[in-house]
Design a protein around this motif. Structure first.
Motif, PDB file in Angstrom:
ATOM      1  N   LYS A  18      11.165 -41.810  40.453  1.00  0.00           N
ATOM      2  CA  LYS A  18       9.951 -42.580  40.174  1.00  0.00           C
ATOM      3  C   LYS A  18      10.018 -43.869  40.987  1.00  0.00           C
ATOM      4  N   VAL A  19       8.931 -44.151  41.733  1.00  0.00           N
ATOM      5  CA  VAL A  19       8.854 -45.398  42.491  1.00  0.00           C
ATOM      6  C   VAL A  19       7.713 -46.245  41.947  1.00  0.00           C
ATOM      7  N   ASP A  20       7.849 -47.530  42.116  1.00  0.00           N
ATOM      8  CA  ASP A  20       6.842 -48.469  41.628  1.00  0.00           C
ATOM      9  C   ASP A  20       5.731 -48.593  42.677  1.00  0.00           C
ATOM     10  N   ALA A  21       4.903 -47.574  42.743  1.00  0.00           N
ATOM     11  CA  ALA A  21       3.753 -47.563  43.661  1.00  0.00           C
ATOM     12  C   ALA A  21       2.756 -46.560  43.096  1.00  0.00           C
ATOM     13  N   VAL A  22       1.512 -46.952  43.047  1.00  0.00           N
ATOM     14  CA  VAL A  22       0.504 -46.077  42.451  1.00  0.00           C
ATOM     15  C   VAL A  22      -0.774 -46.113  43.286  1.00  0.00           C
ATOM     16  N   GLY A  23      -1.685 -45.212  42.921  1.00  0.00           N
ATOM     17  CA  GLY A  23      -3.030 -45.228  43.496  1.00  0.00           C
ATOM     18  C   GLY A  23      -3.064 -44.994  44.981  1.00  0.00           C
ATOM     19  N   ASN A  24      -3.776 -45.869  45.702  1.00  0.00           N
ATOM     20  CA  ASN A  24      -4.005 -45.684  47.124  1.00  0.00           C
ATOM     21  C   ASN A  24      -2.756 -45.824  47.970  1.00  0.00           C
ATOM     22  N   GLU A  25      -1.684 -46.352  47.385  1.00  0.00           N
ATOM     23  CA  GLU A  25      -0.447 -46.475  48.147  1.00  0.00           C
ATOM     24  C   GLU A  25       0.210 -45.130  48.387  1.00  0.00           C
ATOM     25  N   LEU A  26      -0.122 -44.133  47.578  1.00  0.00           N
ATOM     26  CA  LEU A  26       0.561 -42.850  47.625  1.00  0.00           C
ATOM     27  C   LEU A  26      -0.347 -41.733  48.120  1.00  0.00           C
ATOM     28  N   ASN A  27       0.263 -40.770  48.793  1.00  0.00           N
ATOM     29  CA  ASN A  27      -0.449 -39.596  49.297  1.00  0.00           C
ATOM     30  C   ASN A  27       0.213 -38.344  48.741  1.00  0.00           C
ATOM     31  N   PRO A  28      -0.190 -37.889  47.564  1.00  0.00           N
ATOM     32  CA  PRO A  28       0.447 -36.717  46.961  1.00  0.00           C
ATOM     33  C   PRO A  28       0.286 -35.478  47.826  1.00  0.00           C
ATOM     34  N   ALA A  29       1.285 -34.626  47.787  1.00  0.00           N
ATOM     35  CA  ALA A  29       1.220 -33.355  48.499  1.00  0.00           C
ATOM     36  C   ALA A  29       0.214 -32.436  47.828  1.00  0.00           C
ATOM     37  N   THR A  30      -0.355 -31.546  48.609  1.00  0.00           N
ATOM     38  CA  THR A  30      -1.210 -30.493  48.062  1.00  0.00           C
ATOM     39  C   THR A  30      -0.311 -29.327  47.677  1.00  0.00           C
ATOM     40  N   ILE A  31      -0.235 -29.040  46.398  1.00  0.00           N
ATOM     41  CA  ILE A  31       0.678 -28.012  45.898  1.00  0.00           C
ATOM     42  C   ILE A  31       0.010 -26.642  45.986  1.00  0.00           C
ATOM     43  N   GLY A  32       0.699 -25.700  46.616  1.00  0.00           N
ATOM     44  CA  GLY A  32       0.188 -24.345  46.744  1.00  0.00           C
ATOM     45  C   GLY A  32       0.857 -23.408  45.758  1.00  0.00           C
ATOM     46  N   THR A  33       0.941 -22.145  46.107  1.00  0.00           N
ATOM     47  CA  THR A  33       1.622 -21.143  45.293  1.00  0.00           C
ATOM     48  C   THR A  33       2.585 -20.357  46.178  1.00  0.00           C
ATOM     49  N   SER A  34       3.557 -19.731  45.562  1.00  0.00           N
ATOM     50  CA  SER A  34       4.539 -18.963  46.336  1.00  0.00           C
ATOM     51  C   SER A  34       4.582 -17.494  45.945  1.00  0.00           C
ATOM     52  N   HIS A  35       3.884 -17.098  44.887  1.00  0.00           N
ATOM     53  CA  HIS A  35       4.009 -15.712  44.430  1.00  0.00           C
ATOM     54  C   HIS A  35       3.262 -14.721  45.313  1.00  0.00           C
ATOM     55  N   GLU A  36       2.368 -15.198  46.191  1.00  0.00           N
ATOM     56  CA  GLU A  36       1.621 -14.295  47.061  1.00  0.00           C
ATOM     57  C   GLU A  36       2.058 -14.399  48.518  1.00  0.00           C
ATOM     58  N   LEU A  37       3.183 -15.033  48.772  1.00  0.00           N
ATOM     59  CA  LEU A  37       3.669 -15.151  50.149  1.00  0.00           C
ATOM     60  C   LEU A  37       4.039 -13.779  50.708  1.00  0.00           C
ATOM     61  N   GLN A  38       3.923 -13.648  52.014  1.00  0.00           N
ATOM     62  CA  GLN A  38       4.283 -12.412  52.686  1.00  0.00           C
ATOM     63  C   GLN A  38       5.208 -12.714  53.858  1.00  0.00           C
ATOM     64  N   VAL A  39       6.135 -11.805  54.087  1.00  0.00           N
ATOM     65  CA  VAL A  39       7.050 -11.956  55.219  1.00  0.00           C
ATOM     66  C   VAL A  39       6.237 -11.921  56.516  1.00  0.00           C
ATOM     67  N   GLY A  40       6.515 -12.856  57.374  1.00  0.00           N
ATOM     68  CA  GLY A  40       5.795 -12.953  58.637  1.00  0.00           C
ATOM     69  C   GLY A  40       4.806 -14.096  58.687  1.00  0.00           C
ATOM     70  N   GLN A  41       4.470 -14.662  57.515  1.00  0.00           N
ATOM     71  CA  GLN A  41       3.568 -15.817  57.505  1.00  0.00           C
ATOM     72  C   GLN A  41       4.201 -17.005  58.216  1.00  0.00           C
ATOM     73  N   SER A  42       3.363 -17.798  58.888  1.00  0.00           N
ATOM     74  CA  SER A  42       3.850 -19.024  59.508  1.00  0.00           C
ATOM     75  C   SER A  42       4.180 -20.055  58.434  1.00  0.00           C
ATOM     76  N   CYS A  43       5.167 -20.885  58.722  1.00  0.00           N
ATOM     77  CA  CYS A  43       5.509 -21.971  57.801  1.00  0.00           C
ATOM     78  C   CYS A  43       6.037 -23.149  58.594  1.00  0.00           C
ATOM     79  N   PHE A  44       6.018 -24.313  57.959  1.00  0.00           N
ATOM     80  CA  PHE A  44       6.369 -25.563  58.620  1.00  0.00           C
ATOM     81  C   PHE A  44       7.239 -26.384  57.673  1.00  0.00           C
ATOM     82  N   ILE A  78       5.804 -25.840  54.097  1.00  0.00           N
ATOM     83  CA  ILE A  78       4.345 -25.888  54.067  1.00  0.00           C
ATOM     84  C   ILE A  78       3.758 -24.652  54.728  1.00  0.00           C
ATOM     85  N   ASP A  79       2.648 -24.154  54.192  1.00  0.00           N
ATOM     86  CA  ASP A  79       1.987 -22.998  54.805  1.00  0.00           C
ATOM     87  C   ASP A  79       0.935 -23.446  55.810  1.00  0.00           C
ATOM     88  N   SER A  80       0.201 -22.488  56.363  1.00  0.00           N
ATOM     89  CA  SER A  80      -0.764 -22.785  57.418  1.00  0.00           C
ATOM     90  C   SER A  80      -1.975 -23.564  56.934  1.00  0.00           C
TER      91      SER A  80
END
Length: 312
Positions: free
Chosen positions: A182-208, A260-262
């Motif tokens: 936990k860091v003492d920074a809130v609101g516009n100071e932070l850029n939360p990640a966009t959370i995806g899903t992993s149960h539908e991943l397929q071998v061969g998909q690009s990732c970063f 991260i996915d595409s």
């Protein structure tokens, strides 16, 4: 002989920052070596085909289409990095060598009296200042009895400015190699990640993978999903099932960073790599904890500090 080595926070010299501003002319008018090579090869092949078949007249459009496809792949990678790198944080594991105040009053201002014991990565979970990383990145802080361990987190705000906060460990689960700071920074100071899903991943998909290998901040590596449902050991020796295997390069300091996915969605937490014994170098067989596992565990760590199973 290869062995599975966790990307533990390890001492490494931090490179100087290079603040060279990006040049539009560099991005617009320079062909990459790969493009130049492919263009030249394609042109030569097409010329030979033309010599054999004078009626063949569509080769210029084929070359242009091939280069366009390469440009699209590169443009996508650039865009993904630009849109997601601000959610990635740089974690430094510090040990105070001396204190002139009570330990409760010693903060990041005393860093000159601290030594950097290792570096790692993490990503912003929400706008309340929660940071997700690997347990093994902050294990010394979790097991500290001296009061001398500190965690320094470097972030990027919504305006693109770098700032630093002390990271307070509020929960961890060694069974799944996950922890929350936990860091003492809130609101516009932070850029939360966009959370995806992993149960539908397929071998061969690009990732970063974005992280801070060997202290080099904001490093992007690319690859594909090489395998699913792998089993890797956790820091306490128990099995983590369902891990994602990737050939995107992951090295010491990448631990805790996002896979991260595409679409720019986080699909895993980078955690481990196979290394040749004694080398410490990634062999291209790397692993991430599925984001579905993190989505199940992290809320309990935020609220209770421990995983659900440890409360009964």
């Amino acid at each position: 002989m290869a062995k599975l080595g966790f990307l533990m926070c390890m001492p490494s010299p931090l490179p100087p920052h290079q603040n060279r501003p990006p040049s539009n002319s560099d991005n617009t008018f320079c062909l990459t070596r790969r493009q130049s090579f492919i263009f030249t090869s394609s042109l030569l092949s097409s010329f030979l085909l033309m010599r054999q078949n004078p009626n063949l007249s569509s080769f210029p459009s084929a070359i242009a289409q091939e280069l366009d496809e390469l440009d699209q792949d590169e443009t996508r990678a650039v865009k993904i990095f630009q849109e997601t790198s601000s959610c990635v944080v740089f974690i430094k594991d510090l040990e105070l060598t001396k204190t002139t105040k009570s330990t409760s009053e010693v903060g990041l201002a005393e860093e000159e009296n601290a030594k950097v014991e290792g570096t790692g990565s993490g990503f912003v979970w929400d706008k309340f200042g929660h940071i997700v990383t690997n347990y093994h990145v902050v294990s010394k802080l979790a097991t500290d009895r001296s009061g001398l361990q500190r965690c320094k987190v470097s972030l990027v705000d919504s305006a693109g400015n770098n700032f630093t906060r002390e990271g307070i460990l509020i929960g961890f689960d060694p069974d799944y190699d996950l922890a929350v700071l936990k860091v003492d920074a809130v609101g516009n100071e932070l850029n939360p990640a966009t959370i995806g899903t992993s149960h539908e991943l397929q071998v061969g998909q690009s990732c970063f993978a974005i992280g801070n290998p060997y202290g080099f901040e904001n490093t992007l590596t690319t690859g594909v999903i090489s395998g699913l449902g792998r089993e890797i050991p956790s820091p306490n020796g128990r099995a983590i099932r369902g891990a994602i295997q990737t050939d995107a390069a992951i090295n010491a300091g990448n631990s805790g960073g996002p896979l991260i996915d595409s679409y720019g969605h986080v699909i895993g937490v980078n955690t481990a790599t196979f290394t040749r014994k004694g080398s410490g170098i990634s062999s291209g067989v790397n692993f991430a904890i599925p984001i579905d596992t993190a989505v199940r565990i992290v809320p309990y760590l935020i609220v209770y500090g421990t995983p659900y199973t440890d409360r009964y």
